[in-house]
Scaffold this motif. Sequence first.
Motif, mmCIF file in Angstrom:
data_model
loop_
_atom_site.group_PDB
_atom_site.id
_atom_site.type_symbol
_atom_site.label_atom_id
_atom_site.label_comp_id
_atom_site.label_asym_id
_atom_site.label_seq_id
_atom_site.Cartn_x
_atom_site.Cartn_y
_atom_site.Cartn_z
ATOM 1 N N ARG A 63 -4.278 3.592 -5.267
ATOM 2 C CA ARG A 63 -3.403 4.034 -4.180
ATOM 3 C C ARG A 63 -4.198 4.159 -2.886
ATOM 4 O O ARG A 63 -3.790 3.668 -1.832
ATOM 5 C CB ARG A 63 -2.767 5.385 -4.507
ATOM 6 N N GLU A 64 -5.348 4.820 -2.949
ATOM 7 C CA GLU A 64 -6.144 5.019 -1.734
ATOM 8 C C GLU A 64 -6.754 3.696 -1.263
ATOM 9 O O GLU A 64 -6.917 3.484 -0.067
ATOM 10 C CB GLU A 64 -7.222 6.081 -1.950
ATOM 11 N N MET A 65 -7.079 2.808 -2.196
ATOM 12 C CA MET A 65 -7.583 1.489 -1.802
ATOM 13 C C MET A 65 -6.519 0.757 -0.975
ATOM 14 O O MET A 65 -6.816 0.161 0.050
ATOM 15 C CB MET A 65 -7.947 0.641 -3.027
ATOM 16 N N ASP A 66 -5.282 0.824 -1.415
ATOM 17 C CA ASP A 66 -4.214 0.142 -0.682
ATOM 18 C C ASP A 66 -4.019 0.755 0.706
ATOM 19 O O ASP A 66 -3.791 0.050 1.690
ATOM 20 C CB ASP A 66 -2.907 0.200 -1.473
ATOM 21 N N MET A 67 -4.118 2.065 0.740
ATOM 22 C CA MET A 67 -3.999 2.780 2.011
ATOM 23 C C MET A 67 -5.062 2.268 2.989
ATOM 24 O O MET A 67 -4.806 2.048 4.163
ATOM 25 C CB MET A 67 -4.215 4.274 1.721
ATOM 26 N N LEU A 68 -6.273 2.063 2.458
ATOM 27 C CA LEU A 68 -7.387 1.613 3.284
ATOM 28 C C LEU A 68 -7.265 0.130 3.644
ATOM 29 O O LEU A 68 -7.336 -0.261 4.810
ATOM 30 C CB LEU A 68 -8.705 1.852 2.530
ATOM 31 N N LEU A 69 -7.054 -0.717 2.639
ATOM 32 C CA LEU A 69 -7.062 -2.167 2.876
ATOM 33 C C LEU A 69 -5.933 -2.605 3.808
ATOM 34 O O LEU A 69 -6.086 -3.546 4.569
ATOM 35 C CB LEU A 69 -6.970 -2.932 1.551
ATOM 36 N N SER A 70 -4.823 -1.912 3.746
ATOM 37 C CA SER A 70 -3.682 -2.311 4.580
ATOM 38 C C SER A 70 -3.970 -2.117 6.070
ATOM 39 O O SER A 70 -3.276 -2.676 6.913
ATOM 40 C CB SER A 70 -2.436 -1.526 4.167
ATOM 41 N N THR A 71 -5.019 -1.351 6.392
ATOM 42 C CA THR A 71 -5.319 -1.145 7.823
ATOM 43 C C THR A 71 -5.839 -2.427 8.472
ATOM 44 O O THR A 71 -5.705 -2.613 9.672
ATOM 45 C CB THR A 71 -6.372 -0.034 8.029
ATOM 46 N N GLY A 72 -6.443 -3.309 7.691
ATOM 47 C CA GLY A 72 -6.977 -4.555 8.253
ATOM 48 C C GLY A 72 -5.874 -5.379 8.897
ATOM 49 O O GLY A 72 -6.004 -5.860 10.027
ATOM 50 N N GLU A 73 -4.791 -5.526 8.196
ATOM 51 C CA GLU A 73 -3.664 -6.323 8.705
ATOM 52 C C GLU A 73 -3.015 -5.626 9.910
ATOM 53 O O GLU A 73 -2.548 -6.270 10.836
ATOM 54 C CB GLU A 73 -2.631 -6.530 7.594
ATOM 55 N N GLN A 74 -3.012 -4.305 9.861
ATOM 56 C CA GLN A 74 -2.382 -3.588 10.976
ATOM 57 C C GLN A 74 -3.157 -3.793 12.277
ATOM 58 O O GLN A 74 -2.578 -3.897 13.357
ATOM 59 C CB GLN A 74 -2.258 -2.101 10.638
ATOM 60 N N GLN A 75 -4.484 -3.904 12.170
ATOM 61 C CA GLN A 75 -5.286 -4.206 13.358
ATOM 62 C C GLN A 75 -4.928 -5.579 13.907
ATOM 63 O O GLN A 75 -4.718 -5.750 15.106
ATOM 64 C CB GLN A 75 -6.771 -4.223 13.012
ATOM 65 N N ALA A 91 6.169 -9.852 22.619
ATOM 66 C CA ALA A 91 5.942 -9.776 21.172
ATOM 67 C C ALA A 91 5.960 -8.330 20.725
ATOM 68 O O ALA A 91 5.709 -7.420 21.524
ATOM 69 C CB ALA A 91 4.588 -10.393 20.830
ATOM 70 N N ILE A 92 6.272 -8.130 19.458
ATOM 71 C CA ILE A 92 6.188 -6.785 18.890
ATOM 72 C C ILE A 92 5.556 -6.882 17.508
ATOM 73 O O ILE A 92 5.864 -7.789 16.738
ATOM 74 C CB ILE A 92 7.576 -6.108 18.825
ATOM 75 N N SER A 93 4.641 -5.950 17.228
ATOM 76 C CA SER A 93 4.023 -5.940 15.902
ATOM 77 C C SER A 93 4.736 -4.920 15.023
ATOM 78 O O SER A 93 5.181 -3.884 15.497
ATOM 79 C CB SER A 93 2.540 -5.586 16.021
ATOM 80 N N LEU A 94 4.858 -5.254 13.745
ATOM 81 C CA LEU A 94 5.508 -4.353 12.788
ATOM 82 C C LEU A 94 4.707 -4.326 11.489
ATOM 83 O O LEU A 94 4.237 -5.370 11.035
ATOM 84 C CB LEU A 94 6.925 -4.842 12.461
ATOM 85 N N ASN A 95 4.583 -3.142 10.897
ATOM 86 C CA ASN A 95 3.963 -3.093 9.569
ATOM 87 C C ASN A 95 5.047 -3.094 8.489
ATOM 88 O O ASN A 95 6.252 -3.112 8.795
ATOM 89 C CB ASN A 95 2.987 -1.915 9.438
ATOM 90 N N ALA A 96 4.626 -3.073 7.234
ATOM 91 C CA ALA A 96 5.580 -3.214 6.127
ATOM 92 C C ALA A 96 6.579 -2.058 6.073
ATOM 93 O O ALA A 96 7.745 -2.234 5.713
ATOM 94 C CB ALA A 96 4.826 -3.305 4.810
ATOM 95 N N MET A 97 6.115 -0.870 6.456
ATOM 96 C CA MET A 97 6.989 0.306 6.474
ATOM 97 C C MET A 97 8.079 0.123 7.533
ATOM 98 O O MET A 97 9.244 0.395 7.288
ATOM 99 C CB MET A 97 6.111 1.527 6.794
ATOM 100 N N GLN A 98 7.687 -0.365 8.702
ATOM 101 C CA GLN A 98 8.651 -0.531 9.798
ATOM 102 C C GLN A 98 9.672 -1.630 9.495
ATOM 103 O O GLN A 98 10.833 -1.516 9.860
ATOM 104 C CB GLN A 98 7.888 -0.844 11.094
ATOM 105 N N VAL A 99 9.220 -2.684 8.824
ATOM 106 C CA VAL A 99 10.148 -3.764 8.483
ATOM 107 C C VAL A 99 11.032 -3.331 7.320
ATOM 108 O O VAL A 99 12.253 -3.506 7.343
ATOM 109 C CB VAL A 99 9.370 -5.050 8.068
ATOM 110 N N GLY A 100 10.403 -2.704 6.323
ATOM 111 C CA GLY A 100 11.096 -2.397 5.077
ATOM 112 C C GLY A 100 10.832 -3.512 4.071
ATOM 113 O O GLY A 100 11.739 -4.228 3.646
ATOM 114 N N ILE A 101 9.548 -3.685 3.713
ATOM 115 C CA ILE A 101 9.191 -4.652 2.667
ATOM 116 C C ILE A 101 9.010 -3.846 1.387
ATOM 117 O O ILE A 101 7.995 -3.166 1.212
ATOM 118 C CB ILE A 101 7.898 -5.420 3.030
ATOM 119 N N ASP A 102 10.023 -3.866 0.526
ATOM 120 C CA ASP A 102 9.974 -3.050 -0.688
ATOM 121 C C ASP A 102 9.266 -3.784 -1.809
ATOM 122 O O ASP A 102 9.568 -4.948 -2.075
ATOM 123 C CB ASP A 102 11.396 -2.727 -1.176
#
Length: 408
Positions: A63-75, A91-102
């Motif tokens: 869980r914590e690994m995912d929390m950490l690794l996902s920051t790379g894409e957000q940058q 342009a607008i950037s969106l992460n998976a939470m904002q889009v709703g990628i379940d």
Amino acid sequence: MLIVQKFGGSSVANKERIMNVAKRILETQQQGNQVVVVLSAQGDTTDELIEKAMEINPKASRREMDMLLSTGEQQSVALMAMAIDSLGGRAISLNAMQVGIDTTTTYSNARIKTINTGRIEHELEQNKIVIITGFQGVNKFDDITTLGRGGSDTSAVALAAILHADCCEIYTDVEGIFTADPRIVKDAYKLDEISYDEMLELASLGAKVLHSRSVELAKKYNVNMVVRSSMTRAEGTSVKEECKVEKMLISGVAADKDVSRISLIGIKDEPGKAFEVFSLMAKEKISVDIILQSVGRDDTKDISFTVAKSDLDLALKVLEENKERLTVKEVVHDDKIAKLSIVGAGMATNPGVAALFFEALYDAGVNISMISTSEIKISVLVDEKEVENALVTVHEKFKAATASMRKM
Ligand code: ASP
Ligand code: MG
């Protein structure tokens, strides 16, 4: 047209490359298209984040690994939105939470279940370029998950499928899918097209260009996929259902060093033994690849199979523990082997393909320890030390045969 463009880590590795990609994205929009962009983390960011985590806690939870690794894409997505803005685009950037990628709940290897298209469509209607983080999703606990290494390809194809995009372009640092790894085989050449099935075989055989799951999804939803370079304007390789195979003997040759072989010697020759062995492997979630059973003699038989190197220790441990129940006399293994495969949809209708393959291996003086075939693939196990030489010889042989066939 609606186009999904995915750019891999090397395509956004530094400022110059981000600006280069930003220009390409803007160009696509200026040609009258709606554009959804999916990005990976910059360069080696994901590996560096893993290293950082391991320094602090080698047993860090997934869980914590995912929390950490996902920051790379957000940058990456934020930087790209800034780059496009600096060039006068919107342009607008969106992460998976904002889009709703379940996704499913499994951390570090989640699968996409659904994607909410509302926010994306709203932003596209405002004429914005929508830039989305690849590789990540959100599970039912509202936790960030990741899709497995290389998973941004899968994010892009899933988005293309759900948005009914006209095309999903995967931009990388090579010009497309090659007939063999160009770093090893000097005269490997780029394919104009390849079928989903062939690509799936090559993807799973260690031709690391695409995440296999992305190809599975593309096949399932018939997504028009193109693999091309972000550094040049070359056309790339189109991945699709049906290809013109009649003038091609095979589509590619691939080598995979991540295999080891286990042999169970002297198992009792009676019904149910294979079932017991492989359910034991399945229980430990160990994937088994090539399987071979010898003809029985003196009431015993041998079963050999291959597993990934990372699964070898666990497989040996459970087999040793169950040796008696399985009636195995001896468990032996070999981890100095490699798998060499040829892939091609034309194989089924060209009877000479197998003969040519084995002739090339003979020319190279390579001994084969196991063979497995499917409708579009032949794989052999060979000594790890010989695999690169074999790869070159086999490729050469097929290249020459295809060229002389074309002259006919
Ligand atoms: N950044 C992730 C990785 O390195 C996902 C990707 O690049 O596709 O595996
Ligand atoms: Mg990749």
